[in-house]
Design an enzyme around this catalytic site. Structure first.
Site, PDB file in Angstrom:
ATOM      1  N   ILE A 149      42.851  39.504  34.541  1.00 38.50           N
ATOM      2  CA  ILE A 149      43.551  39.328  35.823  1.00 38.50           C
ATOM      3  C   ILE A 149      43.363  37.921  36.394  1.00 38.50           C
ATOM      4  O   ILE A 149      44.124  37.491  37.222  1.00 38.50           O
ATOM      5  CB  ILE A 149      43.136  40.412  36.841  1.00 38.50           C
ATOM      6  N   LYS A 150      42.334  37.206  35.977  1.00 37.97           N
ATOM      7  CA  LYS A 150      42.079  35.820  36.407  1.00 37.97           C
ATOM      8  C   LYS A 150      42.303  35.618  37.905  1.00 37.97           C
ATOM      9  O   LYS A 150      42.909  34.631  38.318  1.00 37.97           O
ATOM     10  CB  LYS A 150      42.937  34.830  35.608  1.00 37.97           C
ATOM     11  N   ARG A 151      41.792  36.528  38.715  1.00 36.44           N
ATOM     12  CA  ARG A 151      41.960  36.390  40.166  1.00 36.44           C
ATOM     13  C   ARG A 151      41.010  35.331  40.706  1.00 36.44           C
ATOM     14  O   ARG A 151      39.970  35.029  40.090  1.00 36.44           O
ATOM     15  CB  ARG A 151      41.709  37.730  40.871  1.00 36.44           C
ATOM     16  N   ASP A 156      47.235  31.210  35.102  1.00 33.18           N
ATOM     17  CA  ASP A 156      47.363  31.552  33.688  1.00 33.18           C
ATOM     18  C   ASP A 156      48.349  30.606  33.042  1.00 33.18           C
ATOM     19  O   ASP A 156      48.962  29.789  33.709  1.00 33.18           O
ATOM     20  CB  ASP A 156      47.759  33.019  33.505  1.00 33.18           C
TER      21      ASP A 156
END
Lengths: 307, 307
Positions: free
Chosen positions: A104-106, B108
């Site tokens: 999710i790379k939040r 991303d």
């Protein structure tokens, strides 16, 4: 969390994580047509097709690998139906005994980060009720905002036995633009690596590794060796094998001498194996699940060279 | 996009963006009770209550401000129903003539970033059909992965008249941990600021500002002055006014001499005004919309001191 992951890696003799990053042009026609017939050519149909496809992939490989990594962007783009397909994929994978790494790379702070943490790796509270929503075992996070953007997740890692993989050195060609900047005799990614190692020290499990891991791209073997030496108890999640060009030989430095310390991700190389050589000539499109299984077995054999 | 934002700021004489970051403990009881009666104490009820609350807030302030900034984490935590409430909030705000800044802070690369870009500021394609899903006018992004994580959005900014706000210097206490690191005579955030300025140069509109903006926290007035001088054509989205402690006096250096260049966010200070002095004694809980309106007018007056 990390002990659970290591146990599965050792049982299966396989440090592979399969990225569930579907896109419509990778989905076999029979699955797409069925969804279009039911829901029209709509975001809902795309989401339903993704879930159906993922179930086939998971069925084909769940006894061979410790973990899957769904990439939420692929689902989120389709709105609420897409998010439901992501959640249903996580649930299905967990039902098959897989560990789920939510990619999710939040990156956010304070009550905002708490909301992500509650939803993804904790429980959301509605008055006296509480609910598990996304149910991942571990998620990826971006560290650019500093410890404020990590700390809200740490309590959940403890309370719910969850983990994190924090971006340190990513696999993309331009990752160096910011991550490789020189700061007082070292690179930014090394400094971030040291921070992650330190943040993780309170979360070290029985096998000497922390549930707070790092993302270190497979396309940077030299940098990884350096990071391995300074992040001794940090598990690496390694994207970039296969489609992004890295081979098993590039991966030696990502592991510790105990043969542990890294889990290697492949996405398209597995899930779209049916459409690519050498599997394309061996499997029909409808046999995408068997093709994925064959590709996982080949990847396992490839990675065995390292040990 | 940026010309549209500037036009609205000038027409309304107000560089305020209101953060739509609801949380259950800020929602008036009558809205929550209605949702619980219909849906039980469930994530669905929370999502429906958020949307209802947001509509009240938007109705109360839409003629006074140019833009709103929903924070997707608050919605995402509740799963698919939450995402639907986010999408419905964006649509409602746009229907009332507001510009919508989606605070998503995604990070991303490659096809993953494309999926976010298609969903949030472009169109998702299902065979020969295509759909608008989230419909924001501009979104926030995190730059830690470098240009690879920005480039996939730029085509959409051009083709769909959209914008970005890229994190440069955030408002949180620990933002300096990574962002303030020294790299060859300057700070990391200055280097990132220069990159954002450069990425934005192909997107400069009629008024001399770029649709590719930057997030610069209100809690760092000195750093902002430096950034202002090197990011001459970059619009700043400024969080941290009010609840996070910054005052109008701190904000002078965020603007250019033309009185433009920054848009100031307040979230809880506006949306939860009904629960706080001085508004609490003037408005009943049911009048949360009027309290928000009063708080917006007070903030506008406060910001007028700058010009």
């Amino acid at each position: 969390m990390i002990d659970m992951l290591i146990k599965k890696i050792e049982e299966l003799q396989n440090p592979t994580v399969v990225g569930l990053d579907p896109r419509l042009n990778l989905i076999p026609s029979h699955i797409k047509e069925e969804a279009y017939n039911l829901y029209g050519k709509t975001p809902r149909a795309a989401a339903k097709a993704f879930l159906q496809f993922n179930k086939g992939i998971i069925d084909g490989i769940c006894d061979l690998i410790p973990a899957v990594k769904p990439q939420i962007a692929m689902y989120e783009q389709y709105g609420a139906e897409g998010i439901q397909a992501y959640i249903d994929t996580v649930e299905y994978a967990k039902g098959k005994g897989l560990i789920v790494i939510g990619d999710i790379k939040r990156s956010d702070i304070a009550s905002t980060a708490e909301a992500y943490a509650d939803g993804h790796i904790g429980r959301v509270k509605i008055e006296e009720e509480s609910y598990v929503v996304y149910r991942e075992d571990t998620i990826t996070l971006n560290p650019y905002l500093g410890y404020d953007s990590i700390e809200p997740y740490l309590g959940h890692c403890k309370n719910y036995n969850k983990g994190l993989f924090i971006l340190v050195k990513t696999s993309n060609p331009n990752s160096g633009e910011i991550q490789d900047l020189n700061i007082g005799g070292e690179k930014l990614y090394e400094r971030v690596g040291k921070m992650v190692q330190q943040w993780g020290e309170a979360f070290i499990g029985a096998r000497g590794y922390s549930s707070i891991g790092a993302v270190v791209g497979a396309t940077h073997p030299q940098q990884a060796e350096k990071l391995r030496s300074i992040m001794t108890s940090t598990y690496f999640l390694v994207p970039g094998y296969g489609a992004q060009g890295a081979t098993a030989e590039d991966l030696k430095g990502y592991f510790n001498k105990d043969g542990l310390g890294a889990i290697i991700n492949s996405s398209r190389g597995i899930i779209a194996a049916y459409s690519k050589a050498p599997y394309k000539s061996l499997y029909k499109e409808e046999e995408f699940s068997l093709a994925a299984r064959a590709a996982v077995l080949d990847m396992k054999e490839d990675l065995q060279k390292l040990f």
